[in-house]
Write an enzyme that holds these catalytic residues in place. Sequence first.
Site, PDB file in Angstrom:
ATOM      1  N   ASN A   9     -53.041 -66.971 -67.506  1.00 23.72           N
ATOM      2  CA  ASN A   9     -54.145 -66.076 -67.055  1.00 23.72           C
ATOM      3  C   ASN A   9     -55.209 -66.357 -68.512  1.00 23.72           C
ATOM      4  OD1 ASN A   9     -56.070 -64.072 -66.528  1.00 23.72           O
ATOM      5  ND2 ASN A   9     -54.445 -62.401 -66.801  1.00 23.72           N
ATOM      6  N   LYS A  11     -58.222 -65.243 -68.432  1.00 25.04           N
ATOM      7  CA  LYS A  11     -58.978 -64.002 -68.763  1.00 25.04           C
ATOM      8  C   LYS A  11     -60.369 -64.396 -68.767  1.00 25.04           C
ATOM      9  CE  LYS A  11     -54.981 -61.245 -70.084  1.00 25.04           C
ATOM     10  NZ  LYS A  11     -54.411 -60.383 -70.929  1.00 25.04           N
TER      11      LYS A  11
END
Length: 249
Positions: A9, A11
């Site tokens: 992830n 982000k």
Amino acid sequence: MSTPIIVGNWKMNGLSADSADRAKQIVDSLATVPAAGVEVVVCPPFTQLALLGPLLKDTPVAMGAQDCHKDDKGAHTGDIAPSMLTDLGTTHVILGHSERRRDHEEVDETVREKTVSAMKAGLTPIVCIGETEDQRQSGQTEDTLGWQIKGSLPDGFAGIVAYEPVWAIGTGLAATIEDITNTVAFIRAELVRQFGDAGKSLRILYGGSVDANNAAGILAIPDVAGALVGGASLKPDAFLTIIRAVPAR
Ligand code: PGA
């Protein structure tokens, strides 16, 4: 046994060149030394999906998104529909991450609606659940997870559950093996209660400060099917170490 899966992830980090470079390093390494039997997914920011789609096509690395809208089109300024993700080669989507629950006031019902529409579009939803530090301290971990499972996962759920204790995310303080083992057992029991036999085979991931040093221990927990990795997924070497720490099953 279900296929282990490691999800990165990314982000809200990195510009196009950084992400392309990172993706290439991961793909090149896995092309040279394959991680047989492990699914690998990276989830770049929305703005880089169009760039990374062609780059990851026909490689051992799949592409995920970090969110989607519950509707497939319409007057929702700034939002992204599930079909817009599949259109770019996205196969997975993270939903209900605690940062979205916190920053965008997403509640279980929102997450459930998004999960339904992601599944309809053919995406594999990775639905995040996890207790906060306060909830943990006041002995409400199981209650919290129970409600989140009930509220966030729709009937016929066909996806992945990521157990991410909020206090462990980005803190460098992963949950202990014992805590993860116990909590995952609780989650498994809830999934079976809600979905019957189908709940037995849903994959459960752990996320929260997984890094190159602690990955092997966490991934060796029998009912942990993989990891959702934030910070360490931005460093190709660390991410590859985590992928290679998946035990043969
Ligand atoms: P972290 O993030 O690995 O940086 O703790 C995990 C996540 O939020 O998915």
